[in-house]
Write an enzyme that holds these catalytic residues in place. Structure first.
Site, PDB file in Angstrom:
ATOM      1  N   HIS A 125       1.435   3.465   1.022  1.00  0.00           N
ATOM      2  CA  HIS A 125       2.630   4.169   1.493  1.00  0.00           C
ATOM      3  C   HIS A 125       2.583   5.674   1.250  1.00  0.00           C
ATOM      4  O   HIS A 125       3.439   6.407   1.770  1.00  0.00           O
ATOM      5  CB  HIS A 125       3.890   3.617   0.817  1.00  0.00           C
ATOM      6  CG  HIS A 125       4.258   2.239   1.239  1.00  0.00           C
ATOM      7  ND1 HIS A 125       4.359   1.860   2.561  1.00  0.00           N
ATOM      8  CD2 HIS A 125       4.538   1.128   0.504  1.00  0.00           C
ATOM      9  CE1 HIS A 125       4.689   0.582   2.626  1.00  0.00           C
ATOM     10  NE2 HIS A 125       4.805   0.114   1.400  1.00  0.00           N
ATOM     11  N   ASP A 162      -0.861  -6.169   4.018  1.00  0.00           N
ATOM     12  CA  ASP A 162       0.358  -6.108   3.225  1.00  0.00           C
ATOM     13  C   ASP A 162       1.556  -6.358   4.131  1.00  0.00           C
ATOM     14  O   ASP A 162       1.540  -6.018   5.323  1.00  0.00           O
ATOM     15  CB  ASP A 162       0.460  -4.722   2.585  1.00  0.00           C
ATOM     16  CG  ASP A 162       1.553  -4.611   1.537  1.00  0.00           C
ATOM     17  OD1 ASP A 162       1.215  -4.638   0.338  1.00  0.00           O
ATOM     18  OD2 ASP A 162       2.733  -4.486   1.907  1.00  0.00           O
ATOM     19  N   HIS A 164       4.340  -4.888   4.151  1.00  0.00           N
ATOM     20  CA  HIS A 164       4.944  -3.611   4.536  1.00  0.00           C
ATOM     21  C   HIS A 164       3.912  -2.765   5.275  1.00  0.00           C
ATOM     22  O   HIS A 164       2.728  -2.723   4.888  1.00  0.00           O
ATOM     23  CB  HIS A 164       5.432  -2.851   3.299  1.00  0.00           C
ATOM     24  CG  HIS A 164       6.412  -3.621   2.471  1.00  0.00           C
ATOM     25  ND1 HIS A 164       6.030  -4.377   1.388  1.00  0.00           N
ATOM     26  CD2 HIS A 164       7.754  -3.745   2.572  1.00  0.00           C
ATOM     27  CE1 HIS A 164       7.101  -4.950   0.846  1.00  0.00           C
ATOM     28  NE2 HIS A 164       8.158  -4.582   1.552  1.00  0.00           N
ATOM     29  N   ASP A 246       2.161  -9.589  -0.533  1.00  0.00           N
ATOM     30  CA  ASP A 246       3.603  -9.770  -0.498  1.00  0.00           C
ATOM     31  C   ASP A 246       4.102 -10.422   0.791  1.00  0.00           C
ATOM     32  O   ASP A 246       5.314 -10.592   0.970  1.00  0.00           O
ATOM     33  CB  ASP A 246       4.336  -8.455  -0.760  1.00  0.00           C
ATOM     34  CG  ASP A 246       3.706  -7.249  -0.094  1.00  0.00           C
ATOM     35  OD1 ASP A 246       2.742  -7.427   0.680  1.00  0.00           O
ATOM     36  OD2 ASP A 246       4.159  -6.121  -0.353  1.00  0.00           O
TER      37      ASP A 246
END
Length: 311
Positions: A125, A162, A164, A246
């Site tokens: 991120h 991931d 996200h 996740d």
């Protein structure tokens, strides 16, 4: 050749406030999982401390200076509601970056067929000029540019599974025609990026959003329909994996319905691509995963496949 495991105790020194999901216990769970007897033959390597100048492959000097200056002498400070610094955070971040660069060196130098970097904080991120989403340095993107610039590779692919979207990796590789960034992720979900029409300056980005409650069958179908053909057509000289776990059905931060078996499956398919185009050379780095039992089981499944394919 076999699989390298790169980690360092400094991963424990990045401390977040009580109740924060990106916590020290994550790396403890990963380390414990990888002490099982089936992981005896991993090449265990200490993550070196990257020089801060190596972060310039992804971040401007002003960002690095600002980040270092924000590190507290004691306690924790917030860069935003999600992203925190403690006295050990900068050292931990440099170890994470150093581990990724060492993994690239090992895999390209023939010391290992593939590698897994078990460090925190995560990185995908972190944009060029902004820490966010628990992340400080954009490890996967910097490792890709290091492989291109330092090792002289022609093409490097980064695959991010991931839950996200890896907005930081996308930001840094947006205008890099020698890199392909591919992401599967839940949408809608933080950070709000990752729509299919975000394609990069050189059509070098593929985003594959999945709706909430997508299961392993839906994930596998989209990987087979979109991800694998794109990676195969790109024919990378190295495949870097942003391995976030996740998307597991037990994870508290998202709503996908994958299991450890799905992470094993996608690892197999990515190794197929690497075998076809770059001698099996894969560098994987830990991103998310916030249910400790699910994280441990998923990392174990991922690394087990890397070992089987690296033998």
């Amino acid at each position: 050749m076999t699989t390298a495991l790169i980690t360092h105790p400094d991963a424990l020194t990045h401390v977040t406030p009580p109740g924060h999901p990106e916590r020290v216990a994550r790396i403890e769970a990963v380390n414990e999982a990888l002490t099982a007897p089936e992981f005896t033959f991993l090449i265990r390597e200490a993550a070196p401390l990257a020089d801060a100048s190596q972060a310039l492959n992804g971040h401007p000097q002003g960002y690095i200076d600002k980040l270092r200056a924000a590190v507290p002498v004691s306690g924790e400070v917030a860069l935003d509601p999600d992203t925190w610094l403690s006295p050990g955070s900068w050292q931990a971040a440099l170890r994470g970056l150093g581990g990724c660069l060492r993994a690239v060196d090992m895999v390209l130098g023939g010391e290992a067929r593939n590698a897994f970097v078990a460090m925190r904080p995560p990185g995908h991120h972190a944009e060029a000029r902004r820490a966010m989403g628990f992340c400080l340095l954009s490890n996967a993107a910097i490792a890709a540019k290091y492989a291109l610039d330092h090792h002289g590779l022609a093409r490097v692919a980064v695959m991010d599974f991931d839950v996200h979207h890896g907005n930081g990796t996308q930001d840094i590789l947006w205008d890099e025609p020698r890199a392909l960034f591919v992401s599967t992720h839940q949408m809608p979900l933080y950070p709000g990026t990752g729509a299919p029409d975000e394609r990069g300056a050189h059509d070098n980005i593929l985003n594959v959003p999945l709706p909430p409650h997508s299961d392993g069958a839906r994930f596998r179908a989209e990987v087979e329909r979109q991800v694998l053909p794109r990676l195969d057509g790109f024919a990378p000289d190295l495949l870097i994996v942003s391995a976030g776990f996740d998307a597991h059905r037990a994870d508290p931060l998202a709503q996908l319905d994958l299991g450890a078996e799905d992470f094993a499956w996608v690892t197999e398919r990515l190794c197929d691509i690497a075998d076809a185009h770059c001698g099996g050379r894969v560098v994987s780095t830990l991103e998310g995963g916030y249910d400790l039992d699910a994280l441990a089981a998923s990392v174990a499944a991922h690394v087990k496949v890397l070992m089987e394919r690296g033998a």
